[in-house]
Design a protein around this motif. Sequence first.
Motif, PDB file in Angstrom:
ATOM      1  N   ASP A 134       0.829  -1.207   0.000  1.00  0.00           N
ATOM      2  CA  ASP A 134       0.000   0.000   0.000  1.00  0.00           C
ATOM      3  C   ASP A 134       0.866   1.260   0.000  1.00  0.00           C
ATOM      4  OD1 ASP A 134      -2.661   0.885  -0.123  1.00  0.00           O
ATOM      5  OD2 ASP A 134      -2.601   1.437   2.006  1.00  0.00           O
ATOM      6  N   VAL A 135       1.940   1.250   0.770  1.00  0.00           N
ATOM      7  CA  VAL A 135       2.858   2.396   0.798  1.00  0.00           C
ATOM      8  C   VAL A 135       3.523   2.584  -0.564  1.00  0.00           C
ATOM      9  CG1 VAL A 135       5.047   3.211   1.775  1.00  0.00           C
ATOM     10  CG2 VAL A 135       3.266   2.330   3.287  1.00  0.00           C
ATOM     11  N   VAL A 136       3.938   1.490  -1.179  1.00  0.00           N
ATOM     12  CA  VAL A 136       4.566   1.575  -2.505  1.00  0.00           C
ATOM     13  C   VAL A 136       3.581   2.145  -3.523  1.00  0.00           C
ATOM     14  CG1 VAL A 136       5.484   0.187  -4.413  1.00  0.00           C
ATOM     15  CG2 VAL A 136       6.247  -0.247  -2.079  1.00  0.00           C
ATOM     16  N   ILE A 196      -8.397  -5.537  -5.719  1.00  0.00           N
ATOM     17  CA  ILE A 196      -8.257  -6.980  -5.742  1.00  0.00           C
ATOM     18  C   ILE A 196      -7.478  -7.472  -4.535  1.00  0.00           C
ATOM     19  CG2 ILE A 196      -7.155  -8.898  -6.993  1.00  0.00           C
ATOM     20  CD1 ILE A 196      -7.900  -7.387  -9.589  1.00  0.00           C
ATOM     21  N   LEU A 197      -6.445  -6.733  -4.141  1.00  0.00           N
ATOM     22  CA  LEU A 197      -5.607  -7.138  -3.019  1.00  0.00           C
ATOM     23  C   LEU A 197      -6.182  -6.768  -1.650  1.00  0.00           C
ATOM     24  CD1 LEU A 197      -2.032  -6.258  -4.344  1.00  0.00           C
ATOM     25  CD2 LEU A 197      -3.140  -8.498  -4.259  1.00  0.00           C
ATOM     26  N   SER A 198      -7.164  -5.902  -1.617  1.00  0.00           N
ATOM     27  CA  SER A 198      -7.672  -5.399  -0.323  1.00  0.00           C
ATOM     28  C   SER A 198      -8.197  -6.488   0.607  1.00  0.00           C
ATOM     29  CB  SER A 198      -8.721  -4.309  -0.528  1.00  0.00           C
ATOM     30  OG  SER A 198      -9.869  -4.836  -1.111  1.00  0.00           O
ATOM     31  N   PRO A 199      -8.838  -7.577   0.147  1.00  0.00           N
ATOM     32  CA  PRO A 199      -9.261  -8.607   1.085  1.00  0.00           C
ATOM     33  C   PRO A 199      -8.094  -9.317   1.794  1.00  0.00           C
ATOM     34  CG  PRO A 199     -10.452  -8.856  -0.965  1.00  0.00           C
ATOM     35  CD  PRO A 199      -9.393  -7.831  -1.189  1.00  0.00           C
ATOM     36  N   LEU A 200      -6.915  -9.277   1.203  1.00  0.00           N
ATOM     37  CA  LEU A 200      -5.749  -9.924   1.815  1.00  0.00           C
ATOM     38  C   LEU A 200      -5.252  -9.198   3.065  1.00  0.00           C
ATOM     39  CD1 LEU A 200      -3.720 -10.872  -1.377  1.00  0.00           C
ATOM     40  CD2 LEU A 200      -5.190 -12.339   0.007  1.00  0.00           C
ATOM     41  N   ARG A 201      -5.674  -7.967   3.263  1.00  0.00           N
ATOM     42  CA  ARG A 201      -5.247  -7.195   4.444  1.00  0.00           C
ATOM     43  C   ARG A 201      -5.732  -7.824   5.740  1.00  0.00           C
ATOM     44  NH1 ARG A 201      -6.509  -1.063   2.518  1.00  0.00           N
ATOM     45  NH2 ARG A 201      -5.327  -1.238   0.612  1.00  0.00           N
TER      46      ARG A 201
END
Length: 89
Positions: free
Chosen positions: A9-11, A82-87
Amino acid sequence: MRLIMGLIDVVFNLFNILLLIYVLLSWIHPVQNKWTELVRSLVEPVLTPVRRFLQKNVPNLMGTFDWSPVALWLLISLIRQILSPLRYF
């Protein structure tokens, strides 16, 4: 997993800021220096494939306005969604 997603997220945030600076610099055309060259060298390798894809697949869209930064912002947003559920793992 939260640490990795936080770093990703920072990247993405930093790259979005760099992309915004790149777009603003393209409008004002400042004198080239090490900072403008740094921004260009970080953004252009990612923008070039997007630009080629748009030119090949949507040739009527590519006129006098370069849509590749907009497409890249949308692509980054899609990847983040797409990646948000992995948090939460």
